[in-house]
Design a protein around this motif. Structure first.
Motif, PDB file in Angstrom:
ATOM      1  N   GLU A  65     100.140  97.224  49.613  1.00 20.93           N
ATOM      2  CA  GLU A  65     100.358  96.080  49.274  1.00 20.93           C
ATOM      3  C   GLU A  65     101.682  95.786  50.278  1.00 20.93           C
ATOM      4  O   GLU A  65     101.744  94.689  51.117  1.00 20.93           O
ATOM      5  CB  GLU A  65     100.783  95.459  47.812  1.00 20.93           C
ATOM      6  N   MET A  66     102.534  96.415  50.274  1.00 22.77           N
ATOM      7  CA  MET A  66     103.915  96.425  51.025  1.00 22.77           C
ATOM      8  C   MET A  66     103.569  96.650  52.641  1.00 22.77           C
ATOM      9  O   MET A  66     104.145  96.035  53.111  1.00 22.77           O
ATOM     10  CB  MET A  66     104.954  97.469  50.541  1.00 22.77           C
ATOM     11  N   LEU A  67     102.957  97.582  52.608  1.00 24.34           N
ATOM     12  CA  LEU A  67     102.477  97.830  54.065  1.00 24.34           C
ATOM     13  C   LEU A  67     101.824  96.624  54.877  1.00 24.34           C
ATOM     14  O   LEU A  67     101.920  96.466  55.927  1.00 24.34           O
ATOM     15  CB  LEU A  67     101.709  99.050  54.429  1.00 24.34           C
ATOM     16  N   ASP A  68     101.053  95.930  54.085  1.00 26.65           N
ATOM     17  CA  ASP A  68     100.469  94.769  54.598  1.00 26.65           C
ATOM     18  C   ASP A  68     101.255  93.572  55.079  1.00 26.65           C
ATOM     19  O   ASP A  68     100.882  92.796  55.584  1.00 26.65           O
ATOM     20  CB  ASP A  68      99.428  94.264  53.529  1.00 26.65           C
ATOM     21  N   GLN A  69     102.554  93.793  54.443  1.00 27.29           N
ATOM     22  CA  GLN A  69     103.489  92.717  54.864  1.00 27.29           C
ATOM     23  C   GLN A  69     104.682  93.453  55.748  1.00 27.29           C
ATOM     24  O   GLN A  69     105.718  92.633  55.869  1.00 27.29           O
ATOM     25  CB  GLN A  69     104.264  92.236  53.638  1.00 27.29           C
ATOM     26  N   ILE A  70     104.257  94.208  56.458  1.00 33.10           N
ATOM     27  CA  ILE A  70     105.244  94.827  57.514  1.00 33.10           C
ATOM     28  C   ILE A  70     105.893  93.750  58.577  1.00 33.10           C
ATOM     29  O   ILE A  70     107.106  93.747  58.836  1.00 33.10           O
ATOM     30  CB  ILE A  70     104.779  96.210  58.360  1.00 33.10           C
TER      31      ILE A  70
END
Length: 146
Positions: free
Chosen positions: A11-16
């Motif tokens: 989920e965090m990587l998707d918002q890089i």
């Protein structure tokens, strides 16, 4: 607008791309490596979405120190430049404050780069004050060791 807690590395990587407004040279590999160390240590992110567009994001984690007891630390606070001055930052700080209260924290702390005067002004307006080189918003003085 919708606030969402991001608790998985994916989920965090998707918002890089939103995080890159703060760290333009952050590679996906480095981000994933850091998150792999941070997430097991109580790190989460809170994001504000308008549909599928991330307008702002911040990380946070709770811990305990001798001088403050349990506290919540804001880390990597960023609002997409196209959406600044539209209340996104306040939504995030209000959410974090409620989260800190729910966790029984005495304080919320954060670091702001010394030359980031817009951030300093924003945090002052949210009730944070410098304590050394950290900004601290004391939520319950009775929980402080000092």
């Amino acid at each position: 607008m919708k606030l969402q807690e991001l608790t998985t590395i994916k989920e965090m990587l998707d918002q890089i791309e939103t995080m890159r407004f703060l760290y333009p040279n952050l590679s996906i590999e480095k981000y994933e490596s850091y998150l792999s160390e941070m997430v097991p240590n109580n790190y989460i992110q809170i994001a504000v979405f308008d549909g599928s567009i991330c307008l702002g994001i911040t990380g946070c984690w709770s811990a305990t120190k001798l001088w403050t007891g349990k506290y919540l630390e804001i880390d990597n606070f960023v609002v997409n430049p196209e959406f600044r001055s539209k209340g996104i930052g306040k939504l995030l700080t209000d959410y974090i404050e409620q989260k800190a209260l729910n966790l029984g924290c005495s304080s919320i702390v954060l670091d702001a780069f010394t030359g980031n005067f817009a951030a300093h002004r924003f945090y002052y307006n949210q009730g944070y004050v410098p304590k050394g080189f950290h900004f601290v918003k004391v939520l319950d003085e009775s929980k402080l060791t000092l």
